[in-house]
Design a protein around this motif. Structure first.
Motif, mmCIF file in Angstrom:
data_model
loop_
_atom_site.group_PDB
_atom_site.id
_atom_site.type_symbol
_atom_site.label_atom_id
_atom_site.label_comp_id
_atom_site.label_asym_id
_atom_site.label_seq_id
_atom_site.Cartn_x
_atom_site.Cartn_y
_atom_site.Cartn_z
ATOM 1 N N GLY A 151 0.801 -1.281 -0.194
ATOM 2 C CA GLY A 151 0.093 -0.089 -0.015
ATOM 3 C C GLY A 151 0.737 1.327 0.058
ATOM 4 N N THR A 152 1.936 1.095 -0.493
ATOM 5 C CA THR A 152 2.945 2.460 -0.547
ATOM 6 C C THR A 152 3.200 2.826 -1.924
ATOM 7 O OG1 THR A 152 4.693 0.997 0.049
ATOM 8 C CG2 THR A 152 3.737 1.925 1.961
ATOM 9 N N GLY A 153 2.687 2.554 -2.868
ATOM 10 C CA GLY A 153 2.839 3.098 -4.279
ATOM 11 C C GLY A 153 3.585 2.045 -5.091
ATOM 12 N N THR A 154 4.039 2.549 -6.373
ATOM 13 C CA THR A 154 4.414 1.612 -7.321
ATOM 14 C C THR A 154 5.779 1.928 -7.754
ATOM 15 O OG1 THR A 154 3.534 3.375 -8.678
ATOM 16 C CG2 THR A 154 2.252 1.339 -8.269
ATOM 17 N N GLY A 155 6.570 2.647 -6.997
ATOM 18 C CA GLY A 155 8.011 2.866 -7.313
ATOM 19 C C GLY A 155 8.427 4.234 -7.530
ATOM 20 N N THR A 156 9.848 4.529 -8.027
ATOM 21 C CA THR A 156 10.256 6.069 -8.194
ATOM 22 C C THR A 156 10.555 6.143 -9.408
ATOM 23 O OG1 THR A 156 12.480 4.980 -7.617
ATOM 24 C CG2 THR A 156 10.960 5.602 -5.771
ATOM 25 N N GLY A 157 10.158 5.377 -10.682
ATOM 26 C CA GLY A 157 10.320 5.899 -11.882
ATOM 27 C C GLY A 157 10.167 7.141 -12.251
ATOM 28 N N SER A 158 8.975 7.942 -11.908
ATOM 29 C CA SER A 158 8.858 9.192 -12.543
ATOM 30 C C SER A 158 9.837 10.274 -11.866
ATOM 31 C CB SER A 158 7.480 9.661 -12.061
ATOM 32 O OG SER A 158 7.253 9.664 -10.732
ATOM 33 N N ILE A 159 10.265 9.769 -10.474
ATOM 34 C CA ILE A 159 11.093 10.848 -9.811
ATOM 35 C C ILE A 159 12.489 10.691 -10.379
ATOM 36 C CG2 ILE A 159 12.098 11.346 -7.464
ATOM 37 C CD1 ILE A 159 9.644 10.219 -6.124
ATOM 38 N N GLU A 160 12.898 9.379 -10.635
ATOM 39 C CA GLU A 160 14.125 9.268 -11.469
ATOM 40 C C GLU A 160 14.093 9.956 -12.721
ATOM 41 O OE1 GLU A 160 14.359 4.846 -11.491
ATOM 42 O OE2 GLU A 160 14.892 4.635 -9.538
ATOM 43 N N ASP A 161 12.850 9.934 -13.425
ATOM 44 C CA ASP A 161 12.961 10.658 -14.708
ATOM 45 C C ASP A 161 13.522 12.157 -14.484
ATOM 46 O OD1 ASP A 161 12.825 8.209 -16.152
ATOM 47 O OD2 ASP A 161 10.509 8.755 -16.152
ATOM 48 N N ARG A 162 12.864 12.784 -13.441
ATOM 49 C CA ARG A 162 12.893 14.252 -13.066
ATOM 50 C C ARG A 162 14.370 14.406 -12.665
ATOM 51 N NH1 ARG A 162 8.481 16.787 -9.285
ATOM 52 N NH2 ARG A 162 9.757 18.535 -9.760
ATOM 53 N N ILE A 163 14.955 13.524 -11.780
ATOM 54 C CA ILE A 163 16.329 13.810 -11.523
ATOM 55 C C ILE A 163 17.247 13.664 -12.905
ATOM 56 C CG2 ILE A 163 18.356 12.513 -10.564
ATOM 57 C CD1 ILE A 163 16.477 11.595 -8.525
ATOM 58 N N LEU A 164 17.080 12.711 -13.762
ATOM 59 C CA LEU A 164 17.995 12.494 -14.906
ATOM 60 C C LEU A 164 17.484 13.890 -15.739
ATOM 61 C CD1 LEU A 164 17.387 8.950 -15.839
ATOM 62 C CD2 LEU A 164 19.244 10.029 -14.783
ATOM 63 N N ARG A 205 18.416 19.493 -6.446
ATOM 64 C CA ARG A 205 17.146 19.295 -5.515
ATOM 65 C C ARG A 205 16.252 20.337 -5.839
ATOM 66 N NH1 ARG A 205 17.761 15.061 -1.961
ATOM 67 N NH2 ARG A 205 19.669 14.288 -1.275
ATOM 68 N N GLN A 206 16.782 21.586 -6.112
ATOM 69 C CA GLN A 206 15.930 22.783 -6.268
ATOM 70 C C GLN A 206 15.033 22.485 -7.385
ATOM 71 O OE1 GLN A 206 18.629 26.009 -6.260
ATOM 72 N NE2 GLN A 206 19.238 25.959 -4.493
ATOM 73 N N ARG A 207 15.262 21.830 -8.385
ATOM 74 C CA ARG A 207 14.600 21.540 -9.502
ATOM 75 C C ARG A 207 13.582 20.476 -9.392
ATOM 76 N NH1 ARG A 207 16.842 23.507 -14.507
ATOM 77 N NH2 ARG A 207 18.260 25.086 -13.952
ATOM 78 N N LEU A 208 13.529 19.893 -7.861
ATOM 79 C CA LEU A 208 12.541 18.534 -7.837
ATOM 80 C C LEU A 208 11.734 19.145 -6.766
ATOM 81 C CD1 LEU A 208 15.238 15.867 -7.052
ATOM 82 C CD2 LEU A 208 14.061 16.237 -9.296
ATOM 83 N N THR A 209 10.818 20.319 -7.218
ATOM 84 C CA THR A 209 9.998 20.815 -6.425
ATOM 85 C C THR A 209 8.666 20.140 -6.227
ATOM 86 O OG1 THR A 209 8.985 21.949 -8.502
ATOM 87 C CG2 THR A 209 10.402 23.318 -6.941
ATOM 88 N N GLY A 210 8.229 20.058 -5.250
ATOM 89 C CA GLY A 210 6.792 19.043 -5.046
ATOM 90 C C GLY A 210 7.301 17.638 -4.664
ATOM 91 N N VAL A 211 8.654 17.221 -4.412
ATOM 92 C CA VAL A 211 9.058 15.880 -4.362
ATOM 93 C C VAL A 211 9.736 15.692 -3.142
ATOM 94 C CG1 VAL A 211 10.553 13.777 -5.063
ATOM 95 C CG2 VAL A 211 9.480 15.522 -6.829
ATOM 96 N N ASP A 212 8.833 14.880 -2.131
ATOM 97 C CA ASP A 212 9.542 14.638 -0.821
ATOM 98 C C ASP A 212 10.977 14.129 -0.674
ATOM 99 O OD1 ASP A 212 8.682 14.089 2.081
ATOM 100 O OD2 ASP A 212 9.743 12.379 1.744
ATOM 101 N N ARG A 213 11.687 14.757 0.285
ATOM 102 C CA ARG A 213 13.094 14.502 0.335
ATOM 103 C C ARG A 213 13.392 13.075 0.524
ATOM 104 N NH1 ARG A 213 18.091 17.328 1.960
ATOM 105 N NH2 ARG A 213 19.593 15.421 2.141
ATOM 106 N N THR A 214 12.545 12.197 1.008
ATOM 107 C CA THR A 214 12.897 10.994 1.533
ATOM 108 C C THR A 214 12.875 10.093 0.184
ATOM 109 O OG1 THR A 214 12.110 10.932 3.630
ATOM 110 C CG2 THR A 214 12.136 8.742 2.565
ATOM 111 N N ASP A 215 11.681 10.680 -0.751
ATOM 112 C CA ASP A 215 11.845 9.872 -2.216
ATOM 113 C C ASP A 215 12.541 10.491 -2.914
ATOM 114 O OD1 ASP A 215 9.134 8.734 -1.424
ATOM 115 O OD2 ASP A 215 7.900 10.549 -1.952
ATOM 116 N N GLN A 216 13.008 11.695 -2.922
ATOM 117 C CA GLN A 216 14.582 11.999 -3.524
ATOM 118 C C GLN A 216 15.569 11.203 -3.378
ATOM 119 O OE1 GLN A 216 15.249 16.180 -3.532
ATOM 120 N NE2 GLN A 216 13.190 16.742 -3.158
#
Length: 213
Positions: free
Chosen positions: A121-134, A154-165
Motif C-alpha cells: 500500500g505504499t505506491g508503485t516505485g520511483t520511476g517518475s522521480i528518477e526521470d525528473r532527476i535525470l 534538488r531545487q529542480r525537484l519541487t514538490g518531491v518529498d526529500r525521502t523519495d528524492q
C-alpha cells in the motif's frame, strides 16, 4: 555457511535486500514487522555486511554494503534457519526457485531487488522521480560527465518529498545510472550544500554526474 550468522541477522539481511534502500526500524516494522536490534546491527556491521548512521530525529538508518548484497545472495542456496515459522520456510523455498531462475537466465541479484519495495500500500516505485532527476541533471550540466551539485538538482525537484528524492538517487547510484561523489572541498560548502547531501555507505555525497565527459 549459514551458521556464521544468527537467525535474526539472516532475517534482517533478507529484509534489507528486499527493501533495497536505506531504511530505519520504523520502516521495517511497518513493512515486515521486524526490527534491527543493537546486537544484530553490531553483528552485521562487524562482518562488513551493513552500514548504519543516525538520521532525522535520531532514527538509525541501515543499508547493505556490497559484501552484504553478496552474502544475501548466498541465502538463496542456504537451508532455512532452525526453529523459524512456516512463513520463513516458504520464503526460503521461494528463494531456492529464484536462485535457479537467476542462474538459468544469467541474471544478477540487482536485476530483481534494486527497485525498492516500500511495503504494502505504499505506491508503485520511483520511476517518475528518477526521470525528473535525470532531466534536472541534463538541464544543469553543460555536457555529459559534468559534476552538478545536489543542492542545485534538488531545487529542480519541487514538490518531491526529500525521502523519495533520496530513495531515487540511491537506486540510480546503485544501478550505476548515475554517480554520486563527495565534494573534495567540503570545508568550502555552504550550509545548504551540506544539507542537500545524501549519505551513501556512511559518506556524504554532494555531487552527481552522469555519463562520461
Amino acid at each position: 555457511m549459514a551458521a556464521e550468522l544468527s537467525t535474526p541477522a539472516r532475517q534482517v539481511l533478507i529484509a534489507l535486500m528486499v527493501r533495497a534502500e536505506r531504511v530505519s526500524n520504523p520502516d521495517l516494522r511497518k513493512a515486515y514487522r521486524i526490527e534491527i536490534t543493537k546486537a544484530v546491527r553490531e553483528e552485521l556491521a562487524a562482518a562488513g555486511l551493513l552500514v548504519f548512521e543516525k538520521g532525522p530525529r535520531n532514527a538509525i538508518f541501515h543499508e547493505l554494503t556490497d559484501r552484504g548484497w553478496a552474502r544475501a545472495r548466498r541465502e538463496f542456496r542456504c537451508p532455512p534457519p532452525e526453529r523459524v515459522s512456516g512463513a520463513w520456510l516458504l520464503h526460503y523455498a521461494t528463494l531456492r526457485h529464484l536462485a535457479g531462475l537467476l542462474d538459468r537466465t544469467d541474471r544478477q541479484i540487482a536485476d530483481v531487488f534494486t527497485e525498492p519495495d516500500r511495503g504494502p500500500g505504499t505506491g508503485t516505485g520511483t520511476g517518475s522521480i528518477e526521470d525528473r532527476i535525470l532531466d534536472a541533471y541534463r538541464e544543469l550540466a553543460e555536457k555529459p560527465g559534468d559534476l552538478v551539485g545536489l543542492v542545485a538538482l534538488r531545487q529542480r525537484l519541487t514538490g518531491v518529498d526529500r525521502t523519495d528524492q533520496d530513495r531515487a538517487l540511491a537506486g540510480l547510484d546503485r544501478r550505476r545510472e548515475i554517480h554520486l561523489d563527495p565534494d573534495p572541498a567540503r570545508h568550502e560548502l555552504t550550509p545548504d550544500a551540506h544539507d542537500a547531501a545524501i549519505l551513501i555507505g556512511g559518506e556524504a555525497k554532494h555531487l552527481i554526474t552522469i555519463g562520461r565527459p
